[in-house]
Design an enzyme around this catalytic site. Sequence first.
Site, mmCIF file in Angstrom:
data_model
loop_
_atom_site.group_PDB
_atom_site.id
_atom_site.type_symbol
_atom_site.label_atom_id
_atom_site.label_comp_id
_atom_site.label_asym_id
_atom_site.label_seq_id
_atom_site.Cartn_x
_atom_site.Cartn_y
_atom_site.Cartn_z
ATOM 1 N N TYR A 14 0.678 -1.217 0.003
ATOM 2 C CA TYR A 14 -0.098 -0.030 -0.143
ATOM 3 C C TYR A 14 0.814 1.414 0.088
ATOM 4 C CZ TYR A 14 -4.221 -2.685 0.894
ATOM 5 O OH TYR A 14 -5.348 -3.503 0.721
ATOM 6 N N VAL A 15 2.079 1.309 0.662
ATOM 7 C CA VAL A 15 3.056 2.309 0.564
ATOM 8 C C VAL A 15 3.796 2.333 -0.562
ATOM 9 C CG1 VAL A 15 4.847 3.392 1.873
ATOM 10 C CG2 VAL A 15 2.778 2.654 3.269
ATOM 11 N N THR A 91 6.508 -3.906 8.354
ATOM 12 C CA THR A 91 6.929 -4.076 9.835
ATOM 13 C C THR A 91 5.785 -4.157 10.897
ATOM 14 O OG1 THR A 91 6.838 -1.629 9.969
ATOM 15 C CG2 THR A 91 8.820 -2.483 9.365
ATOM 16 N N GLU A 159 6.598 8.092 5.199
ATOM 17 C CA GLU A 159 5.391 8.498 4.148
ATOM 18 C C GLU A 159 4.199 8.946 5.179
ATOM 19 O OE1 GLU A 159 5.246 8.785 0.831
ATOM 20 O OE2 GLU A 159 3.419 9.678 1.928
ATOM 21 N N CYS A 274 -1.661 1.333 10.538
ATOM 22 C CA CYS A 274 -0.552 1.871 11.117
ATOM 23 C C CYS A 274 -0.984 2.597 12.736
ATOM 24 C CB CYS A 274 -0.233 3.510 10.364
ATOM 25 S SG CYS A 274 0.418 2.957 8.808
ATOM 26 N N LYS A 277 -0.436 -0.034 15.667
ATOM 27 C CA LYS A 277 1.167 -0.623 15.568
ATOM 28 C C LYS A 277 2.131 0.306 15.900
ATOM 29 C CE LYS A 277 2.746 -1.004 11.322
ATOM 30 N NZ LYS A 277 3.683 0.132 10.873
ATOM 31 N N LYS A 337 -11.961 2.398 6.557
ATOM 32 C CA LYS A 337 -12.270 3.801 6.175
ATOM 33 C C LYS A 337 -12.803 3.603 4.819
ATOM 34 C CE LYS A 337 -9.150 7.036 5.134
ATOM 35 N NZ LYS A 337 -7.831 7.595 4.926
ATOM 36 N N ARG A 431 -20.821 5.549 12.430
ATOM 37 C CA ARG A 431 -19.832 6.744 11.708
ATOM 38 C C ARG A 431 -20.702 8.232 11.733
ATOM 39 N NH1 ARG A 431 -14.489 5.645 10.686
ATOM 40 N NH2 ARG A 431 -14.339 3.237 10.404
HETATM 41 C C1 UDX Z 1 4.080 -1.425 5.268
HETATM 42 C C2 UDX Z 1 3.786 -1.032 6.885
HETATM 43 O O1 UDX Z 1 2.618 -1.478 7.376
HETATM 44 C C3 UDX Z 1 4.091 0.262 7.191
HETATM 45 O O2 UDX Z 1 4.235 0.548 8.539
HETATM 46 C C4 UDX Z 1 5.378 0.925 6.694
HETATM 47 O O3 UDX Z 1 5.431 2.221 6.824
HETATM 48 C C5 UDX Z 1 5.444 0.274 5.026
HETATM 49 O O4 UDX Z 1 5.387 -1.091 5.109
HETATM 50 P P1 UDX Z 1 2.380 -1.322 3.646
HETATM 51 O O5 UDX Z 1 2.814 -1.051 2.414
HETATM 52 O O6 UDX Z 1 0.929 -0.746 3.747
HETATM 53 O O7 UDX Z 1 3.078 -0.734 4.803
HETATM 54 O O8 UDX Z 1 2.339 -2.946 3.675
HETATM 55 P P2 UDX Z 1 2.243 -3.947 2.826
HETATM 56 O O9 UDX Z 1 0.860 -3.711 1.837
HETATM 57 O O10 UDX Z 1 2.223 -5.261 3.593
HETATM 58 O O11 UDX Z 1 3.437 -4.131 1.797
HETATM 59 C C6 UDX Z 1 4.806 -4.603 2.191
HETATM 60 C C7 UDX Z 1 5.207 -5.412 0.945
HETATM 61 O O12 UDX Z 1 6.561 -5.854 1.287
HETATM 62 C C8 UDX Z 1 4.406 -6.664 0.829
HETATM 63 O O13 UDX Z 1 3.992 -6.650 -0.632
HETATM 64 C C9 UDX Z 1 5.258 -7.897 0.748
HETATM 65 O O14 UDX Z 1 5.276 -8.833 0.088
HETATM 66 C C10 UDX Z 1 6.744 -7.057 0.768
HETATM 67 N N1 UDX Z 1 8.063 -7.756 1.251
HETATM 68 C C11 UDX Z 1 8.052 -8.079 2.601
HETATM 69 C C12 UDX Z 1 8.998 -8.073 0.487
HETATM 70 O O15 UDX Z 1 9.192 -7.712 -0.655
HETATM 71 N N2 UDX Z 1 10.152 -8.540 1.050
HETATM 72 C C13 UDX Z 1 10.373 -9.025 2.565
HETATM 73 O O16 UDX Z 1 11.242 -9.364 3.083
HETATM 74 C C14 UDX Z 1 9.022 -8.608 3.138
HETATM 75 C C1 UDX Z 2 -2.863 7.151 8.699
HETATM 76 C C2 UDX Z 2 -2.423 8.666 8.555
HETATM 77 O O1 UDX Z 2 -3.470 9.637 8.618
HETATM 78 C C3 UDX Z 2 -1.425 8.976 7.720
HETATM 79 O O2 UDX Z 2 -0.891 10.027 7.747
HETATM 80 C C4 UDX Z 2 -0.242 7.731 7.697
HETATM 81 O O3 UDX Z 2 0.664 7.856 6.829
HETATM 82 C C5 UDX Z 2 -0.795 6.403 7.735
HETATM 83 O O4 UDX Z 2 -1.787 6.277 9.111
HETATM 84 P P1 UDX Z 2 -4.648 5.793 7.338
HETATM 85 O O5 UDX Z 2 -4.664 4.701 8.287
HETATM 86 O O6 UDX Z 2 -4.627 5.521 5.901
HETATM 87 O O7 UDX Z 2 -3.545 7.061 7.517
HETATM 88 O O8 UDX Z 2 -6.186 6.565 7.372
HETATM 89 P P2 UDX Z 2 -6.670 7.669 8.470
HETATM 90 O O9 UDX Z 2 -7.390 8.739 7.512
HETATM 91 O O10 UDX Z 2 -5.726 8.276 9.253
HETATM 92 O O11 UDX Z 2 -7.766 7.133 9.245
HETATM 93 C C6 UDX Z 2 -7.292 6.074 10.327
HETATM 94 C C7 UDX Z 2 -8.441 5.568 10.964
HETATM 95 O O12 UDX Z 2 -9.206 6.438 11.863
HETATM 96 C C8 UDX Z 2 -9.585 5.171 10.281
HETATM 97 O O13 UDX Z 2 -10.401 3.678 10.429
HETATM 98 C C9 UDX Z 2 -10.793 6.393 10.169
HETATM 99 O O14 UDX Z 2 -12.019 5.806 9.867
HETATM 100 C C10 UDX Z 2 -10.472 6.631 11.522
HETATM 101 N N1 UDX Z 2 -11.119 8.048 11.952
HETATM 102 C C11 UDX Z 2 -10.362 9.164 11.156
HETATM 103 C C12 UDX Z 2 -11.952 8.337 12.672
HETATM 104 O O15 UDX Z 2 -12.513 7.344 13.533
HETATM 105 N N2 UDX Z 2 -12.178 9.754 13.151
HETATM 106 C C13 UDX Z 2 -11.719 10.539 12.529
HETATM 107 O O16 UDX Z 2 -12.124 11.754 12.686
HETATM 108 C C14 UDX Z 2 -10.736 10.391 11.432
#
Ligand code: UDX
Ligand code: UDX
Length: 457
Positions: A14-15, A91, A159, A274, A277, A337, A431
Amino acid sequence: MPFDKNILCIGAGYVGGPTMAMIAHKCPKYKVTVVDINPVKIAAWNSDTLPIFEPGLDEIVKKSRKKNLVFSTEIEQGIKEADIIFVSVNTPTKMFGVGNGMAADLQYWEKTARQILECAESPKIIIEKSTLPVKTAQAMERILTFNNKVHFDVLSNPEFMAEGTAINDLEYPGRVLIGSHQTPDGLKARDELVDIYTNWVPREKIITSGIWSSELSKLVSNAFLAQRISSINAISALCEKTESDVMEVAKAVGMDHRIGSQFLNASVGFGGSCFKKDILNLVYLCRHYGLYEVADYWEGVVKINEYQKERFVMNMSNAMFNTLAGKKICLFGFAFKANTGDTRESPAIFISKRLVEEKAEVVITDPKALDNAKKDLKDQDDKVSYVEDPFAAASGCHAIAILTEWDLYKTLDFHKIYSSMTKPAFLFDGRNILDHQMLFEIGFNVYPVGKPALTHF
Ligand code: UDX
Ligand code: UDX
């Protein structure tokens, strides 16, 4: 045409996926390669159906794939060719041994660092994109420099994008943070990364700091955001007892410009990969340094979130005559969300499992997250069903619970839905997105979060 620079990203999640798509889109002179150990994921990134749903992502990925964006499983080759390597492997919270349930599991990060060391034949800048505990860069440097084979500079570049709005957040970031060592080499590496971002981000939005401050800033940003949600959710419980309205309170409080109005929506609880964690990481770090009071303070944010989810289930049970056994409950939304199919740490997972424990039958509908919901609840199979159409899903149910704030739920024909439900029909708006008075007039018994219930009893 040769490219100016080869950028590699390890981790196509996702990142990594959306971030690299944006760099490729904005910097046609760089070749951007994204690698991952998971061949299924890479195949999806190369197909017409991308592995994640994110508004606007399809367009830039498909455009850039024809030019300078490559998805591949050739990690070693990618490392050899790269000048700059972003690492965004996951992580997760460690689920064993020391730090079980709290600390970050850094095994993938360390494995990646070792692989970079093994394959690198020329100097490289290594950039931490993953959110990591403070001082992770130090551990990585120790691994990367232990045999002085090639020169590495490690930078931290957390990020801040949020899912559902990732493309807009990446295109117009509030800030880009780059942490580096304050040595000549560190500052030179930092400036190279600044140069990448200035292709589209105004220079004044790019801020620089020491490497540890940068790592910590990411954890603290997420902790502050989550803290606001837990603060308003805690107040929502008090509102329900005192016949006040949490939305009115949030509006009045948020209009103080020192506080600000964002992230004050009371809800069924926060989810996402996030917040929980990162706060647990912060808590673990504080305990590690003997700062027990500080650790307890931040742990409270997570505890209130658990409380809010459980409170939601209890409110359902209390409203429905203290038993949910045999009742059919329809969950509107399963994603953590709106505008994402991601269900990681979604409150809907906890709520579904608790409803099953209470012997309710659960029907789940969601426009994007049903596949993930099925994986999350695979051990609850016979008690849970999945229906894409919300009208069909709600039919015959005793109650609806809104768990994700999808826009489409705001415009549904609730007359039609009400007429197909078992009576008395209940609606729990986790919500606060619907018109509660209108629903009450249709015949529903309506239970918002942090507002007086509207009932016909
Ligand atoms: C993750 C973490 O959740 C976040 O805290 C961090 O900031 C960035 O990495 P996200 O991108 O949402 O965020 O995770 P995920 O969608 O699980 O992607 C991680 C990718 O890394 C997976 O596709 C996984 O297959 C890959 N990976 C993992 C590798 O390529 N090599 C490895 O050794 C382990
Ligand atoms: C979050 C941070 O916003 C982002 O900056 C960081 O890089 C990754 O973590 P994300 O988890 O993708 O992003 O979504 P976010 O919009 O922050 O929402 C997180 C959770 O809080 C969701 O479940 C959302 O529904 C909830 N939320 C958010 C509330 O319950 N109330 C609010 O007012 C805002």
